[in-house]
Design a protein around this motif. Structure first.
Motif, PDB file in Angstrom:
ATOM      1  N   CYS A  55       0.917  -1.242   0.095  1.00 19.97           N
ATOM      2  CA  CYS A  55       0.059   0.024  -0.087  1.00 19.97           C
ATOM      3  C   CYS A  55       0.965   1.123  -0.001  1.00 19.97           C
ATOM      4  O   CYS A  55       1.958   1.235   0.831  1.00 19.97           O
ATOM      5  CB  CYS A  55      -0.850  -0.026   1.119  1.00 19.97           C
ATOM      6  SG  CYS A  55      -2.342  -1.070   1.174  1.00 19.97           S
ATOM      7  N   ALA A  56       0.060   2.264  -0.690  1.00 20.73           N
ATOM      8  CA  ALA A  56       0.938   3.452  -0.785  1.00 20.73           C
ATOM      9  C   ALA A  56       0.260   4.255   0.252  1.00 20.73           C
ATOM     10  O   ALA A  56      -0.630   4.204   0.612  1.00 20.73           O
ATOM     11  CB  ALA A  56       0.973   4.174  -2.086  1.00 20.73           C
ATOM     12  N   ASP A  57       0.892   5.589   0.486  1.00 21.28           N
ATOM     13  CA  ASP A  57       0.435   6.353   1.334  1.00 21.28           C
ATOM     14  C   ASP A  57      -0.903   6.950   0.763  1.00 21.28           C
ATOM     15  O   ASP A  57      -1.856   7.374   1.385  1.00 21.28           O
ATOM     16  CB  ASP A  57       1.317   7.562   2.010  1.00 21.28           C
ATOM     17  CG  ASP A  57       2.435   7.162   2.702  1.00 21.28           C
ATOM     18  OD1 ASP A  57       2.291   6.248   3.551  1.00 21.28           O
ATOM     19  OD2 ASP A  57       3.441   7.782   2.583  1.00 21.28           O
ATOM     20  N   LEU A  58      -0.964   7.109  -0.568  1.00 20.14           N
ATOM     21  CA  LEU A  58      -1.890   7.586  -1.395  1.00 20.14           C
ATOM     22  C   LEU A  58      -2.105   7.027  -2.631  1.00 20.14           C
ATOM     23  O   LEU A  58      -1.012   6.805  -3.142  1.00 20.14           O
ATOM     24  CB  LEU A  58      -1.781   9.119  -1.556  1.00 20.14           C
ATOM     25  CG  LEU A  58      -2.626  10.087  -1.954  1.00 20.14           C
ATOM     26  CD1 LEU A  58      -4.179   9.973  -1.213  1.00 20.14           C
ATOM     27  CD2 LEU A  58      -2.450  11.324  -2.657  1.00 20.14           C
ATOM     28  N   GLU A  59      -3.220   6.654  -2.847  1.00 12.78           N
ATOM     29  CA  GLU A  59      -3.557   5.934  -4.054  1.00 12.78           C
ATOM     30  C   GLU A  59      -4.576   6.784  -4.905  1.00 12.78           C
ATOM     31  O   GLU A  59      -5.459   7.099  -4.400  1.00 12.78           O
ATOM     32  CB  GLU A  59      -3.931   4.521  -3.959  1.00 12.78           C
ATOM     33  CG  GLU A  59      -4.100   4.166  -5.770  1.00 12.78           C
ATOM     34  CD  GLU A  59      -4.422   2.701  -5.514  1.00 12.78           C
ATOM     35  OE1 GLU A  59      -4.670   1.928  -4.507  1.00 12.78           O
ATOM     36  OE2 GLU A  59      -4.290   1.835  -6.900  1.00 12.78           O
ATOM     37  N   ILE A  60      -4.121   7.160  -6.172  1.00 11.10           N
ATOM     38  CA  ILE A  60      -5.040   7.900  -7.170  1.00 11.10           C
ATOM     39  C   ILE A  60      -5.600   7.064  -8.076  1.00 11.10           C
ATOM     40  O   ILE A  60      -4.919   6.333  -8.690  1.00 11.10           O
ATOM     41  CB  ILE A  60      -4.290   9.100  -7.824  1.00 11.10           C
ATOM     42  CG1 ILE A  60      -3.827   9.900  -6.605  1.00 11.10           C
ATOM     43  CG2 ILE A  60      -5.169  10.000  -8.542  1.00 11.10           C
ATOM     44  CD1 ILE A  60      -2.579  11.266  -7.286  1.00 11.10           C
ATOM     45  N   VAL A  61      -6.713   6.927  -8.111  1.00 11.22           N
ATOM     46  CA  VAL A  61      -7.604   5.979  -8.936  1.00 11.22           C
ATOM     47  C   VAL A  61      -8.269   7.033  -9.927  1.00 11.22           C
ATOM     48  O   VAL A  61      -9.092   8.054  -9.622  1.00 11.22           O
ATOM     49  CB  VAL A  61      -8.693   5.235  -8.517  1.00 11.22           C
ATOM     50  CG1 VAL A  61      -9.623   4.241  -9.484  1.00 11.22           C
ATOM     51  CG2 VAL A  61      -8.167   4.333  -7.233  1.00 11.22           C
ATOM     52  N   PHE A  62      -7.808   6.818 -11.377  1.00 10.33           N
ATOM     53  CA  PHE A  62      -8.465   7.924 -12.291  1.00 10.33           C
ATOM     54  C   PHE A  62      -8.757   7.219 -13.511  1.00 10.33           C
ATOM     55  O   PHE A  62      -8.252   6.509 -14.232  1.00 10.33           O
ATOM     56  CB  PHE A  62      -7.346   8.870 -12.874  1.00 10.33           C
ATOM     57  CG  PHE A  62      -7.556  10.092 -13.455  1.00 10.33           C
ATOM     58  CD1 PHE A  62      -7.693  11.210 -12.607  1.00 10.33           C
ATOM     59  CD2 PHE A  62      -7.829  10.206 -14.834  1.00 10.33           C
ATOM     60  CE1 PHE A  62      -8.187  12.460 -13.177  1.00 10.33           C
ATOM     61  CE2 PHE A  62      -8.095  11.375 -15.291  1.00 10.33           C
ATOM     62  CZ  PHE A  62      -8.339  12.469 -14.459  1.00 10.33           C
TER      63      PHE A  62
END
Length: 122
Positions: A26-33
């Protein structure tokens, strides 16, 4: 108007079961686009600089991205196909994941061509 939808998920801690996030740490933040209508697969002309800018703005955080796999065609009338590729269902974000969502942003709405709007949760 092209559809450009972005869900930004804060995924600190355990991986979200049943999602694309489980395939890697897991990343600190994941951007799903979801790229715009008519664009080739990938993050698209808006998602690519968005991810780059977020990474630049958060240099001490690990940031990953996921390009939603869907047709991105002008005649597509539902986002359910793209949702299934990330969440495994055509339903709303599961209750156990909802608290980890930082933001959901819509940059365009092709439903406007039919006099419709994107429904919002209250």
């Amino acid at each position: 108007m092209p559809l450009l939808a972005c869900a930004v998920l804060g995924l600190a801690g355990a991986a979200a079961t049943g999602t694309a996030a489980t395939t890697a740490a897991c990343a600190d933040l994941e951007i799903v686009f979801a790229r715009g209508s008519g664009e080739v697969p990938g993050l698209g002309i808006t998602g690519t600089p968005l991810v780059s800018d977020v990474k630049s703005a958060l240099p001490s955080a690990s940031v990953s991205s996921y390009a939603v796999d869907y047709a991105a065609s002008y005649d597509q009338t539902s986002a359910a196909i793209g949702i299934r590729t990330y969440l495994g269902t055509g339903q709303t974000i599961p209750a156990e994941l909802a608290p980890r969502v930082v933001a959901v942003i819509a940059f365009g709405n092709p439903l406007g061509l039919y006099g419709q709007t994107i429904k919002t949760a209250t």
